[in-house]
Design a protein around this motif. Structure first.
Motif, PDB file in Angstrom:
ATOM      1  N   ILE A  38       0.874  -1.168  -0.060  1.00  0.00           N
ATOM      2  CA  ILE A  38       0.133  -0.074  -0.152  1.00  0.00           C
ATOM      3  C   ILE A  38       0.962   1.328   0.100  1.00  0.00           C
ATOM      4  CG2 ILE A  38      -1.932  -1.077   1.068  1.00  0.00           C
ATOM      5  CD1 ILE A  38      -1.084  -0.064   3.838  1.00  0.00           C
ATOM      6  N   LYS A  39       0.527   2.252  -0.787  1.00  0.00           N
ATOM      7  CA  LYS A  39       1.252   3.260  -1.018  1.00  0.00           C
ATOM      8  C   LYS A  39       0.760   4.257   0.110  1.00  0.00           C
ATOM      9  CE  LYS A  39       2.393   2.693  -5.787  1.00  0.00           C
ATOM     10  NZ  LYS A  39       2.038   3.341  -7.155  1.00  0.00           N
ATOM     11  N   GLN A  40       1.698   4.698   1.273  1.00  0.00           N
ATOM     12  CA  GLN A  40       1.276   5.705   2.264  1.00  0.00           C
ATOM     13  C   GLN A  40       2.679   6.109   2.884  1.00  0.00           C
ATOM     14  OE1 GLN A  40      -1.878   3.835   4.378  1.00  0.00           O
ATOM     15  NE2 GLN A  40      -0.501   3.219   5.877  1.00  0.00           N
ATOM     16  N   ASP A  41       2.570   7.113   3.504  1.00  0.00           N
ATOM     17  CA  ASP A  41       3.730   7.482   4.411  1.00  0.00           C
ATOM     18  C   ASP A  41       4.168   6.340   5.503  1.00  0.00           C
ATOM     19  OD1 ASP A  41       5.671   9.688   5.271  1.00  0.00           O
ATOM     20  OD2 ASP A  41       4.533   9.453   7.210  1.00  0.00           O
ATOM     21  N   LEU A  48       0.301   4.685  13.098  1.00  0.00           N
ATOM     22  CA  LEU A  48      -1.048   4.334  13.019  1.00  0.00           C
ATOM     23  C   LEU A  48      -1.330   2.710  13.599  1.00  0.00           C
ATOM     24  CD1 LEU A  48      -2.555   5.888   9.982  1.00  0.00           C
ATOM     25  CD2 LEU A  48      -3.210   6.349  12.085  1.00  0.00           C
ATOM     26  N   VAL A  49      -0.207   1.776  13.175  1.00  0.00           N
ATOM     27  CA  VAL A  49      -0.177   0.469  13.710  1.00  0.00           C
ATOM     28  C   VAL A  49       0.108   0.341  15.075  1.00  0.00           C
ATOM     29  CG1 VAL A  49       1.007  -1.666  13.261  1.00  0.00           C
ATOM     30  CG2 VAL A  49       0.286  -0.303  11.416  1.00  0.00           C
ATOM     31  N   ALA A  50       0.971   1.022  15.622  1.00  0.00           N
ATOM     32  CA  ALA A  50       1.572   0.993  16.799  1.00  0.00           C
ATOM     33  C   ALA A  50       0.737   1.648  17.895  1.00  0.00           C
ATOM     34  CB  ALA A  50       2.832   1.954  17.063  1.00  0.00           C
ATOM     35  N   ALA A  51      -0.313   2.385  17.270  1.00  0.00           N
ATOM     36  CA  ALA A  51      -1.496   3.046  18.279  1.00  0.00           C
ATOM     37  C   ALA A  51      -2.529   2.032  18.127  1.00  0.00           C
ATOM     38  CB  ALA A  51      -1.649   4.333  17.770  1.00  0.00           C
ATOM     39  N   SER A 165      -1.280 -14.394  17.422  1.00  0.00           N
ATOM     40  CA  SER A 165      -2.351 -14.186  16.434  1.00  0.00           C
ATOM     41  C   SER A 165      -3.071 -12.662  16.483  1.00  0.00           C
ATOM     42  CB  SER A 165      -3.341 -15.317  16.603  1.00  0.00           C
ATOM     43  OG  SER A 165      -4.428 -15.165  15.517  1.00  0.00           O
ATOM     44  N   LEU A 166      -3.265 -12.705  17.802  1.00  0.00           N
ATOM     45  CA  LEU A 166      -4.147 -11.458  17.945  1.00  0.00           C
ATOM     46  C   LEU A 166      -3.244 -10.116  17.649  1.00  0.00           C
ATOM     47  CD1 LEU A 166      -6.049 -12.035  21.403  1.00  0.00           C
ATOM     48  CD2 LEU A 166      -7.026 -11.965  19.338  1.00  0.00           C
ATOM     49  N   SER A 167      -2.058 -10.123  17.804  1.00  0.00           N
ATOM     50  CA  SER A 167      -1.287  -8.971  17.590  1.00  0.00           C
ATOM     51  C   SER A 167      -1.485  -8.419  16.239  1.00  0.00           C
ATOM     52  CB  SER A 167       0.180  -9.399  17.693  1.00  0.00           C
ATOM     53  OG  SER A 167       0.774  -9.963  16.934  1.00  0.00           O
ATOM     54  N   ILE A 168      -1.793  -9.339  15.173  1.00  0.00           N
ATOM     55  CA  ILE A 168      -1.911  -8.781  13.675  1.00  0.00           C
ATOM     56  C   ILE A 168      -3.380  -9.059  13.291  1.00  0.00           C
ATOM     57  CG2 ILE A 168       0.476  -9.743  13.384  1.00  0.00           C
ATOM     58  CD1 ILE A 168      -0.998 -12.091  11.852  1.00  0.00           C
ATOM     59  N   GLN A 169      -4.187  -9.003  14.155  1.00  0.00           N
ATOM     60  CA  GLN A 169      -5.560  -9.211  13.752  1.00  0.00           C
ATOM     61  C   GLN A 169      -6.371  -7.996  13.417  1.00  0.00           C
ATOM     62  OE1 GLN A 169      -7.398 -12.477  15.820  1.00  0.00           O
ATOM     63  NE2 GLN A 169      -9.555 -11.238  15.950  1.00  0.00           N
ATOM     64  N   ALA A 170      -5.924  -6.934  14.026  1.00  0.00           N
ATOM     65  CA  ALA A 170      -6.782  -5.508  13.917  1.00  0.00           C
ATOM     66  C   ALA A 170      -5.847  -4.834  12.859  1.00  0.00           C
ATOM     67  CB  ALA A 170      -6.852  -4.843  14.913  1.00  0.00           C
ATOM     68  N   VAL A 171      -5.146  -5.404  11.871  1.00  0.00           N
ATOM     69  CA  VAL A 171      -4.498  -4.418  10.944  1.00  0.00           C
ATOM     70  C   VAL A 171      -4.705  -5.216   9.667  1.00  0.00           C
ATOM     71  CG1 VAL A 171      -2.737  -3.599  12.432  1.00  0.00           C
ATOM     72  CG2 VAL A 171      -2.163  -5.612  11.231  1.00  0.00           C
ATOM     73  N   PRO A 173      -3.579  -6.626   6.052  1.00  0.00           N
ATOM     74  CA  PRO A 173      -2.339  -7.756   5.628  1.00  0.00           C
ATOM     75  C   PRO A 173      -1.115  -7.100   5.182  1.00  0.00           C
ATOM     76  CG  PRO A 173      -4.636  -8.360   4.591  1.00  0.00           C
ATOM     77  CD  PRO A 173      -4.835  -7.239   5.105  1.00  0.00           C
ATOM     78  N   GLN A 174      -1.149  -5.970   4.616  1.00  0.00           N
ATOM     79  CA  GLN A 174       0.182  -5.392   4.292  1.00  0.00           C
ATOM     80  C   GLN A 174       0.721  -4.946   5.530  1.00  0.00           C
ATOM     81  OE1 GLN A 174      -2.627  -4.665   3.226  1.00  0.00           O
ATOM     82  NE2 GLN A 174      -2.937  -4.755   0.817  1.00  0.00           N
ATOM     83  N   GLN A 175       0.092  -4.642   6.758  1.00  0.00           N
ATOM     84  CA  GLN A 175       0.969  -3.849   7.726  1.00  0.00           C
ATOM     85  C   GLN A 175       0.967  -4.995   8.836  1.00  0.00           C
ATOM     86  OE1 GLN A 175      -2.488  -1.162   8.438  1.00  0.00           O
ATOM     87  NE2 GLN A 175      -1.268   0.540   7.744  1.00  0.00           N
ATOM     88  N   ARG A 176       0.881  -6.275   8.606  1.00  0.00           N
ATOM     89  CA  ARG A 176       0.880  -7.315   9.582  1.00  0.00           C
ATOM     90  C   ARG A 176       2.465  -7.534   9.970  1.00  0.00           C
ATOM     91  NH1 ARG A 176      -3.542 -11.708   7.533  1.00  0.00           N
ATOM     92  NH2 ARG A 176      -5.546 -10.409   8.430  1.00  0.00           N
ATOM     93  N   ALA A 177       3.258  -7.361   8.858  1.00  0.00           N
ATOM     94  CA  ALA A 177       4.751  -7.357   9.379  1.00  0.00           C
ATOM     95  C   ALA A 177       5.140  -6.297  10.495  1.00  0.00           C
ATOM     96  CB  ALA A 177       5.750  -7.532   8.131  1.00  0.00           C
ATOM     97  N   THR A 178       4.738  -5.134  10.128  1.00  0.00           N
ATOM     98  CA  THR A 178       5.092  -4.145  11.078  1.00  0.00           C
ATOM     99  C   THR A 178       4.379  -4.412  12.456  1.00  0.00           C
ATOM    100  OG1 THR A 178       4.889  -2.437   9.299  1.00  0.00           O
ATOM    101  CG2 THR A 178       4.559  -1.621  11.493  1.00  0.00           C
ATOM    102  N   ALA A 179       3.205  -4.867  12.327  1.00  0.00           N
ATOM    103  CA  ALA A 179       2.342  -5.041  13.687  1.00  0.00           C
ATOM    104  C   ALA A 179       3.259  -6.032  14.370  1.00  0.00           C
ATOM    105  CB  ALA A 179       0.949  -5.632  13.590  1.00  0.00           C
TER     106      ALA A 179
END
Length: 233
Positions: A38-41, A48-51, A165-171, A173-179
């Protein structure tokens, strides 16, 4: 443990290094499915993910869980085992039983979540792990300690799997590695504090206090399992 008793401790490190090389070769042979980026800053995306509230709650639970792990299985359980007469082979068996039970438990987390929900799954893992830790100071036979470590490992396997599993559930798919990276970075605090704090506590108040503190942290995880943000998942 058997290798240490028959050939010396240094051969256990050689064996571990060899297995690490085998694991690395196996990893190189795997393929990860591609995900459309996804193209974003990147900085804004990271914030956003960390929060994410769910990620923060689960990460705090991860700190408590890892504190108990690194104070117990990778910290003072082998020390306590040696105090009650465990040999090198016995200590290896204690670790093996716990890790094997964790692997088995991880296989059943998905069907358990589908049947009973995330909150009950976390509760079950915390009770098994915390209950096992809390009775360790009362055990004075190596065989009983080994049996207790099976229940400890089951709880550990359930908790590690469901929290990851829960740590990546609310983001997305493109942001799951970050989460996942954020989750692991935060729970690493527990991995560091576990041995560090427990060592001071053991010196001042005895090893039993370390186990009771770890059990208390598992109790906190059990209570947090029924936070509204977990119940909604």
């Amino acid at each position: 443990g058997i290798i240490a008793e028959t050939s010396g401790y240094h051969y256990t490190f050689f064996g571990a290094a060899l297995l690490g090389i085998v694991a690395l070769i196996s990893l190189l042979a795997t393929r990860e499915p591609s995900i459309q980026p996804i193209k974003q800053d990147s900085q804004r995306s990271f914030i956003l993910v960390a929060a994410q509230p769910l990620l923060l709650v689960v990460s705090f639970m991860g700190i408590l869980s890892q504190f108990a792990n690194w104070s117990g299985l990778f910290g003072f359980i082998p020390v306590y085992g040696a105090q009650i007469g465990a040999s090198s082979a016995d200590l290896g068996t204690i670790t093996m039983l716990s890790l094997a039970a964790s692997v088995v438990a991880a296989l059943f987390v998905v069907p358990l979540v589908k049947r009973c929900g995330n909150s009950f799954t976390i509760l079950l893992g915390a009770i098994l792990m915390g209950g096992a830790i809390s009775i360790i100071p009362l055990i004075h036979q190596v065989g009983l300690l080994e049996g207790t470590m099976v229940f400890y490992g089951l709880g550990r396997g359930i908790l590690n799997t469901i929290l990851m599993s829960l740590s990546i559930q609310a983001v997305a798919p493109q942001q799951r590695a970050t989460a996942m990276g954020i989750y692991q970075a935060i729970y690493a605090v527990g991995m560091f504090l576990g041995p560090f704090v427990s060592g001071s506590i053991a010196d001042s108040f005895g090893i039993a206090t370390v186990f009771y503190l770890s059990a208390f942290f598992c109790l906190l995880i059990a209570g947090m399992a029924y936070f509204p943000i977990i119940l909604k998942q």
